[in-house]
Design a protein around this motif. Structure first.
Motif, PDB file in Angstrom:
ATOM      1  N   ARG A  86     115.679  18.721  34.803  1.00 44.39           N
ATOM      2  CA  ARG A  86     116.270  19.434  33.687  1.00 44.39           C
ATOM      3  C   ARG A  86     116.352  18.865  32.562  1.00 44.39           C
ATOM      4  NH1 ARG A  86     114.036  24.085  34.339  1.00 44.39           N
ATOM      5  NH2 ARG A  86     112.904  22.555  35.427  1.00 44.39           N
ATOM      6  N   ARG A 113     110.876  20.629  26.078  1.00 49.06           N
ATOM      7  CA  ARG A 113     111.102  21.934  25.234  1.00 49.06           C
ATOM      8  C   ARG A 113     111.298  21.755  23.897  1.00 49.06           C
ATOM      9  NH1 ARG A 113     110.949  27.497  27.560  1.00 49.06           N
ATOM     10  NH2 ARG A 113     109.684  27.043  29.133  1.00 49.06           N
ATOM     11  N   GLN A 114     112.249  21.075  23.782  1.00 52.12           N
ATOM     12  CA  GLN A 114     112.830  20.608  22.182  1.00 52.12           C
ATOM     13  C   GLN A 114     111.761  19.815  21.449  1.00 52.12           C
ATOM     14  OE1 GLN A 114     116.496  18.968  23.047  1.00 52.12           O
ATOM     15  NE2 GLN A 114     117.518  21.022  22.866  1.00 52.12           N
ATOM     16  N   VAL A 123     116.647  25.362  23.303  1.00 48.19           N
ATOM     17  CA  VAL A 123     117.133  25.662  24.557  1.00 48.19           C
ATOM     18  C   VAL A 123     118.646  25.647  24.058  1.00 48.19           C
ATOM     19  CG1 VAL A 123     117.676  24.735  26.566  1.00 48.19           C
ATOM     20  CG2 VAL A 123     115.363  24.134  25.953  1.00 48.19           C
ATOM     21  N   VAL A 156     105.796  34.422  22.452  1.00 48.26           N
ATOM     22  CA  VAL A 156     106.650  33.681  23.440  1.00 48.26           C
ATOM     23  C   VAL A 156     107.124  34.289  24.747  1.00 48.26           C
ATOM     24  CG1 VAL A 156     107.063  31.715  21.825  1.00 48.26           C
ATOM     25  CG2 VAL A 156     108.685  33.818  22.074  1.00 48.26           C
ATOM     26  N   TRP A 175     112.763  18.536  31.114  1.00 41.86           N
ATOM     27  CA  TRP A 175     112.480  19.856  30.945  1.00 41.86           C
ATOM     28  C   TRP A 175     113.081  20.169  29.394  1.00 41.86           C
ATOM     29  CZ3 TRP A 175     116.006  24.017  29.870  1.00 41.86           C
ATOM     30  CH2 TRP A 175     115.364  25.269  29.839  1.00 41.86           C
ATOM     31  N   LEU A 176     114.112  19.654  29.179  1.00 42.49           N
ATOM     32  CA  LEU A 176     114.920  20.299  27.946  1.00 42.49           C
ATOM     33  C   LEU A 176     114.308  19.167  26.955  1.00 42.49           C
ATOM     34  CD1 LEU A 176     117.565  20.920  26.310  1.00 42.49           C
ATOM     35  CD2 LEU A 176     118.618  19.036  27.458  1.00 42.49           C
ATOM     36  N   PHE A 181     110.800  24.294  20.869  1.00 40.54           N
ATOM     37  CA  PHE A 181     111.376  25.549  21.454  1.00 40.54           C
ATOM     38  C   PHE A 181     112.608  25.180  21.609  1.00 40.54           C
ATOM     39  CE2 PHE A 181     106.825  25.546  23.111  1.00 40.54           C
ATOM     40  CZ  PHE A 181     106.292  26.474  22.267  1.00 40.54           C
ATOM     41  N   SER A 186     116.226  29.856  26.637  1.00 39.67           N
ATOM     42  CA  SER A 186     114.932  29.280  26.117  1.00 39.67           C
ATOM     43  C   SER A 186     113.787  30.289  26.048  1.00 39.67           C
ATOM     44  CB  SER A 186     114.634  27.899  26.897  1.00 39.67           C
ATOM     45  OG  SER A 186     113.628  27.454  26.043  1.00 39.67           O
ATOM     46  N   TYR A 187     113.034  29.627  25.179  1.00 39.32           N
ATOM     47  CA  TYR A 187     111.534  30.440  25.256  1.00 39.32           C
ATOM     48  C   TYR A 187     110.393  29.301  25.044  1.00 39.32           C
ATOM     49  CZ  TYR A 187     111.715  30.489  19.887  1.00 39.32           C
ATOM     50  OH  TYR A 187     111.678  30.095  18.686  1.00 39.32           O
ATOM     51  N   GLY A 188     109.167  29.585  25.496  1.00 40.05           N
ATOM     52  CA  GLY A 188     108.109  28.586  25.445  1.00 40.05           C
ATOM     53  C   GLY A 188     107.004  29.415  25.309  1.00 40.05           C
ATOM     54  N   HIS A 248     110.567  34.235  27.303  1.00 33.98           N
ATOM     55  CA  HIS A 248     111.667  33.730  27.408  1.00 33.98           C
ATOM     56  C   HIS A 248     112.425  33.741  28.735  1.00 33.98           C
ATOM     57  CE1 HIS A 248     113.054  37.757  27.331  1.00 33.98           C
ATOM     58  NE2 HIS A 248     114.245  37.415  27.836  1.00 33.98           N
TER      59      HIS A 248
END
Length: 170
Positions: free
Chosen positions: A41, A48-49, A55, A83, A44-45, A53, A69-71, A85
């Motif tokens: 995680r 994403r950032q 979180v 996107v 992943w975080l 995107f 979150s969205y991607g 979510h």
């Protein structure tokens, strides 16, 4: 007590993993069978950032009650303003408005980023999630039958969408 909505950081990875794993073990909200750990995680975080995107977490006095979150919706250039979510709330914190607050903040972030459409992919039998999305202005009743499986049964996927702006062209 009202939750503080904030950007997630690496210290939130364990709590996000716990919320995710509960959904994997006990619900059809996440169509995975594999549990994640804190390192997964955190990666992943950070990914994403790094991709720009958000979180977000709902923080209740230092305890993460939920996250959102969205991607990217699809990996092709033509979809870059759309996107998809995710929003999940820990079992002990459900029914208190945290999902709504997280979604409102996520929608505001998407609008500020100049995005055009937010897509929700919801297990069709998840009435609470469908109702939440409808109350936030999501529309659509496109259901794809038996496209997933979990707990020894077929799952239907309902797509809903929220137009984030009214611009006539990209």
């Amino acid at each position: 007590m009202s939750a503080i909505l904030r950007d997630a950081g690496p210290a939130d990875a364990a709590a996000i993993a716990a919320i995710c794993n509960h959904a994997v073990r006990h619900t059809t909200a996440i169509w995975n069978d594999t549990l994640v750990d804190e390192a997964n995680r955190r990666d992943w975080l950070m990914a994403r950032q790094a991709a720009g995107f958000p979180v977000l977490v709902a923080d209740l006095g230092g305890e993460v009650a939920g996250y959102a979150s969205y991607g990217p919706w699809r990996a092709f250039d033509g979809y870059r303003l759309t996107v998809e979510h995710s929003v999940y709330v820990g079992e002990a914190f459900r029914g208190r408005g945290h999902a709504r607050a997280l979604m409102q903040a996520l929608i505001a972030r998407a609008r500020a980023a100049g995005l055009h459409v937010m897509v929700a992919g919801i297990e069709a039998g998840n009435a609470a999630s469908v109702a939440l999305h409808q109350s936030l202005g999501f529309t659509g009743d496109q259901v794809m039958r038996e496209v997933g499986q979990k707990f020894g049964r077929w799952l239907d996927l309902r797509f809903m969408e929220l137009r984030l702006d009214e611009r006539p062209s990209p």
